[in-house]
Design an enzyme around this catalytic site. Structure first.
Site, PDB file in Angstrom:
ATOM      1  CG  LEU A 188      -1.067   8.611  11.754  1.00  0.00           C
ATOM      2  CD1 LEU A 188      -0.157   7.889  10.772  1.00  0.00           C
ATOM      3  CD2 LEU A 188      -2.418   7.900  11.854  1.00  0.00           C
TER       4      LEU A 188
ATOM      5  CG  HIS B  40      -0.070   4.056  14.104  1.00  0.00           C
ATOM      6  ND1 HIS B  40      -0.304   2.831  13.518  1.00  0.00           N
ATOM      7  CD2 HIS B  40      -1.189   4.806  13.890  1.00  0.00           C
ATOM      8  CE1 HIS B  40      -1.506   2.834  12.963  1.00  0.00           C
ATOM      9  NE2 HIS B  40      -2.062   4.023  13.182  1.00  0.00           N
TER      10      HIS B  40
ATOM     11  CD  GLN C 295      -0.094  -0.760   6.172  1.00  0.00           C
ATOM     12  OE1 GLN C 295      -0.822   0.181   5.872  1.00  0.00           O
ATOM     13  NE2 GLN C 295      -0.522  -1.775   6.896  1.00  0.00           N
TER      14      GLN C 295
ATOM     15  CG  ASN D 105      -1.958   0.100  15.306  1.00  0.00           C
ATOM     16  OD1 ASN D 105      -2.942   0.600  14.786  1.00  0.00           O
ATOM     17  ND2 ASN D 105      -1.131   0.788  16.091  1.00  0.00           N
TER      18      ASN D 105
ATOM     19  NE  ARG E 135      -3.751   2.065   2.627  1.00  0.00           N
ATOM     20  CZ  ARG E 135      -4.294   2.515   3.752  1.00  0.00           C
ATOM     21  NH1 ARG E 135      -3.883   2.042   4.915  1.00  0.00           N
ATOM     22  NH2 ARG E 135      -5.234   3.442   3.731  1.00  0.00           N
TER      23      ARG E 135
ATOM     24  CG  PHE F 128       3.090   3.454   8.552  1.00  0.00           C
ATOM     25  CD1 PHE F 128       3.279   4.828   8.605  1.00  0.00           C
ATOM     26  CD2 PHE F 128       2.504   2.838   9.651  1.00  0.00           C
ATOM     27  CE1 PHE F 128       2.908   5.570   9.709  1.00  0.00           C
ATOM     28  CE2 PHE F 128       2.117   3.558  10.757  1.00  0.00           C
ATOM     29  CZ  PHE F 128       2.321   4.935  10.792  1.00  0.00           C
TER      30      PHE F 128
ATOM     31  CG  PHE G 234      -0.925   8.960   4.383  1.00  0.00           C
ATOM     32  CD1 PHE G 234      -0.545   9.511   5.608  1.00  0.00           C
ATOM     33  CD2 PHE G 234      -1.798   7.880   4.399  1.00  0.00           C
ATOM     34  CE1 PHE G 234      -1.023   8.999   6.799  1.00  0.00           C
ATOM     35  CE2 PHE G 234      -2.277   7.352   5.584  1.00  0.00           C
ATOM     36  CZ  PHE G 234      -1.886   7.923   6.787  1.00  0.00           C
TER      37      PHE G 234
END
Length: 459
Positions: free
Chosen positions: A131, A135, A72, A111, A64, A122, A69
């Site tokens: 975030l 994370h 991952q 997660n 991904r 990521f 952004f």
């Protein structure tokens, strides 16, 4: 005194573990990402990453990638973000949130909620403060390293699927491992000395030996000839002798430089070949068509993989690969077959059946000569005897045809004769045919009502 002070400060400072990920996009090498781990802040999370780095991460993909952004990866089980266990079991708890997602290159754990860390991670392409506290940040890409910055840029700008942000061409972790501080410093020194050397052909190639420079140039010239085959007097890299008094690390770097030079020469060869291939308008059109076919095959392969994962191919998912024109043509043929099967061959209101019967009857007629077929009966002509003979022949053929049709009709009647014991639901032949039409068009809607009437359970 300054050197002593710096050494004391370095001795009191924790040396963070350094790791690397060498990425490939398809068969093309993107480069190496150098990573600095915060094992002094989150040692448990970093240990999970380092253990998986040695055993599981090699060969995995970044499933991904969202430009602007993050990217991952780390799912070594399924490769789609649905798997990946930690070294502590299926999941382990969040260690702490001391480090924040403050900028580009931050490495953090992926997660599915609180305390659900596994193997996936990521890399951020920008600061993502929303975030923080969700994370665990456990490292960062070394943004001082030019190659790492270039690889991160290539990773962010790869082409992805609009459906699930998966790269159209897989980005794979080809190699991964650790970098020691001593090796990093020595590599930097050797790199600096190699860059200062005079390049052969390119500015970033090393000067292997002044005596072999002419042979190197001859090799390049021979490789870009129209036949693209090197001559016998070309000097291969295997014939280049390694300088004496080199450390093992320097020997490895020397061999690496040899391979880099060879790759650049092969790249020049391909560039010259492509230039020859695109020299004419026909070649340009053929190359454009080839690239278009490759793009179409890649999209089709992507759809096939998604359908196999979702299981739609087991439920007739082949229509997902059909064009609109092909699907429309199939629907029209299906509609025509349904229209043809709506009537029986002998139904009075069956135009298709009537046309087939007419065509079959025409084919059964005998062919006549063109000269005789244009003759007509003339009572004043002297050729009446021939005309009478022609009329007699025609009457005989007509009688034979009528007899054949009568036999065909009787045979069909015998084939459709009623079986003893069948239910009689008509009062005459005409009513029987009418009931058949009604049952053919509405029988499937009245079957349950008939069964209820027979069982006595009708409302």
């Amino acid at each position: 005194r300054i050197a002593t002070t710096m050494s004391k400060a370095a001795a009191g400072k924790h040396n963070n573990t350094r790791a690397y990920l060498t990425l490939h996009q398809g068969r093309e090498r993107l480069g190496t990402l150098q990573i600095i781990l915060y094992d002094d802040v989150v040692p448990k999370t970093c240990k999970n990453f380092t253990e998986l780095l040695q055993s599981k991460y090699k060969g995995t993909i970044f499933h991904r990638v969202i430009s602007g952004f993050m990217a991952q990866g780390g799912d070594y089980e399924n490769g789609d973000g649905t798997g990946g266990k930690s070294i502590y079991g299926n999941k382990f708890n969040d260690e702490n949130f001391h480090k924040k997602h403050i900028g580009r290159g931050i490495l953090s754990m992926a997660n599915a909620g609180r305390n659900t860390n596994g193997s996936q991670f990521f890399i951020c392409f920008r600061a993502v403060p929303h975030l923080d506290g969700k994370h665990v940040v456990f490292g960062t890409v070394d943004m001082k390293d030019e190659e790492s910055c270039r690889v991160l840029h290539a990773l962010e700008n790869c082409r992805t699927s609009k459906r699930d942000d998966r790269p159209l061409v897989d980005i794979t972790v080809f190699e991964c491992g650790f970098i020691s501080d001593g090796e990093t410093e020595q590599s930097a020194k050797i790199e600096t000395s190699l860059v200062t050397n005079k390049a052969i052909g390119d500015d970033d190639e090393i000067d292997l030996d002044d005596d072999e420079k002419e042979e190197e140039d001859e090799t390049i010239i021979s490789q870009v000839r129209p036949n693209l085959e090197p001559t016998d007097d070309a000097a291969p890299d295997e014939d280049i002798k390694m300088p004496e008094k080199m450390t093992p690390l320097q020997q490895r770097l020397f061999k690496l430089r040899l391979k880099m030079n060879q790759s650049r020469r092969m790249n020049r060869t391909e560039v010259m070949a492509e230039g020859a291939r695109l020299g004419s308008e026909e070649s340009k059109a053929a190359e454009k068509k080839r690239l278009k076919d490759l793009d179409r095959k890649a999209r089709k392969s992507e759809w096939r993989e998604m359908n196999e994962k979702s299981g739609s191919h087991k439920n007739g998912g082949s229509h997902l690969f059909e064009t609109s024109s092909l699907s429309q043509a199939k629907a029209m043929r299906k509609q025509d077959r349904a229209e043809m099967n709506r009537f029986e061959a002998n139904d009075y209101y069956n135009p298709e059946g009537q046309h087939r019967n007419y065509s079959r009857n025409i084919k059964s007629l005998q062919k006549m000569d063109n000269a005789k077929s244009t003759d007509t009966y003339d009572p004043l002509s002297n050729n009446n005897l021939d005309a009478e003979a022609t009329n007699s022949e025609g009457a005989r053929r007509l009688a034979n045809e009528l007899q054949l049709r009568g036999e065909r009709t009787e045979r069909k009647k015998r084939e459709k004769s009623e079986i003893e014991g069948d239910e009689v639901s008509y009062i005459n032949k005409r009513n029987k045919m009418f009931n058949k039409k009604i049952d053919r068009n509405y029988g499937k809607y009245t079957a349950e009502i008939k069964q209820n009437l027979e069982r006595g359970t009708a409302l």
